[in-house]
Scaffold this active site. Structure first.
Site, short mmCIF file in Angstrom:
data_model
loop_
_atom_site.label_atom_id
_atom_site.label_comp_id
_atom_site.label_asym_id
_atom_site.label_seq_id
_atom_site.Cartn_x
_atom_site.Cartn_y
_atom_site.Cartn_z
N ASP A 166 53.74 41.85 -3.93
CA ASP A 166 52.43 43.17 -3.47
C ASP A 166 52.73 43.03 -1.82
O ASP A 166 52.31 41.93 -1.18
CB ASP A 166 51.40 42.25 -3.71
CG ASP A 166 50.90 42.42 -5.39
OD1 ASP A 166 51.97 42.45 -6.00
OD2 ASP A 166 49.83 42.61 -5.75
N LYS A 229 48.96 50.31 -4.85
CA LYS A 229 48.02 49.46 -5.09
C LYS A 229 46.82 49.93 -3.81
O LYS A 229 47.19 50.10 -2.57
CB LYS A 229 48.30 48.21 -4.91
CG LYS A 229 47.23 47.04 -4.81
CD LYS A 229 47.80 45.79 -4.69
CE LYS A 229 46.70 44.47 -4.43
NZ LYS A 229 47.12 43.19 -4.50
N LYS A 265 47.51 50.38 -9.32
CA LYS A 265 46.72 49.02 -9.21
C LYS A 265 45.48 49.15 -8.19
O LYS A 265 45.65 49.13 -7.22
CB LYS A 265 47.52 47.66 -8.81
CG LYS A 265 46.92 46.36 -8.77
CD LYS A 265 47.68 45.19 -8.42
CE LYS A 265 47.00 43.96 -8.20
NZ LYS A 265 47.74 42.61 -7.79
#
Length: 329
Positions: A166, A229, A265
């Site tokens: 991430d 995300k 996400k």
């Protein structure tokens, strides 16, 4: 119940879906992206009151939500023991007696997300389970460390066994409209990940406008992001329904034009089971059932699982229990 929760085990995107290879930066496409705030907020505002599932169907949707959770600990006082307990919770996210009454088995969370130093103990604790380990990287959460160190950090986490990375983007590139710099940065991050898949954290609460969110989403996907995300969870504003609507419509647009699916996400502030149901309904309506699998959708959450487990216990017993009966680890 069993028929409603089949095929929920977590799998990496490259195992079941052609991986997004990215493409050349198309500034005409990026700059054509707009966002009608009033229409977006009106659409998002209809979801909580318009979509409701009850009884067995609600339980099935909550089990689905569990399989899409990146069970996360990103605290300064993390220890190997805490991470191992979190991994045990990822392997058995709901108490055995509740699962037995539901007639379901084999449910796990989508992944476990940790800082780099905790990757190795997480990998060890999850060995043989198929549950991926995700590592936050690139100077998380601000992304302001020297660029070569951010790239090196990715490599170290991959070497330690992380399946997913991430990364955080440089918000200044968005705020100054330097789309080429954002594209080049994201492309290098993607290359450093190798076979590990990359989730691009946009930090949407710091991007200034929904239009910037739409354009940033497109640039990151063009540079090869496997997921986009919302947030690090450390910003003052994290995942919201309007931001989510903008991002998933960018994902839909990208898929329609390129044929490649990119995951989504939302992270930060999603702590209640009822909120998880709203996000799942948004994904189903805007992107379709394919995106309701853990290789295409994840919640970034630490406390969400506890509330879902509490709701599932209520479903099978008719009574709400104290939160301490559903410890995270």
């Amino acid at each position: 119940m069993q028929s409603k929760v089949d095929h929920m085990t977590a799998q990496l995107p490259q195992m079941v879906e052609p991986r997004n290879p990215g493409q050349d930066l198309d500034l005409d496409w990026v700059l054509s992206a707009q966002a009608n705030r009033s229409a977006i907020e009106r659409r998002a505002g209809t979801l909580p009151g318009r979509r409701s599932v009850k009884k067995d169907y609600q339980a099935a949707w909550l089990l689905k939500a569990i399989t899409c959770i990146d069970l996360t600990t990103l605290a300064g006082d993390d220890t190997e023991g805490r991470v191992r307990r979190l991994c045990a919770k990822a392997r058995q996210p709901v108490r055995h007696d509740i699962m037995e009454k539901l007639g379901v088995e084999g449910i796990t969370t989508g992944a476990v997300c940790v800082y780099h130093d905790m990757v190795a103990p997480a990998v060890e604790a999850l060995q043989g389970t198929g549950i991926p380990v995700a590592a936050v990287s690139t100077g998380f959460p601000a992304g302001l460390s020297p660029f070569h160190l951010r790239v090196a950090e990715i490599g170290e986490s991959v070497k330690a066994g992380a399946d997913e990375i991430d990364i955080v983007i440089s918000r200044r590139h968005v705020l100054t409209g330097n789309w080429q710099a954002l594209y080049d940065e994201m492309k290098e991050f993607r290359a450093a990940c190798g076979d590990a898949h990359v989730k691009a954290i946009l930090a949407t609460g710091e991007l200034g406008s929904l239009r910037n969110v739409a354009r940033t989403s497109l640039v990151c996907m063009m540079a090869g992001a496997d997921f986009i995300k919302t947030s690090t969870g450390k910003e003052s504003v994290n995942a919201t329904l309007p931001v989510s609507l903008v991002m998933i419509r960018a994902i839909r647009d990208y898929h329609e034009r390129t044929g490649y699916r990119v995951g989504y996400k939302p992270a930060g502030g999603i702590s209640k089971a009822k909120d998880a149901l709203v996000y799942l309904s948004l994904i189903k309506e805007e992107l379709g059932d394919r995106w309701l699998q853990p290789d295409m959708f994840r919640f970034g959450a630490s406390s969400l699982l506890g509330d879902i487990e509490r709701q599932l216990e209520h479903h099978v017993t008719g009574a709400y229990s104290a939160g301490w009966r559903h410890a995270a680890g």
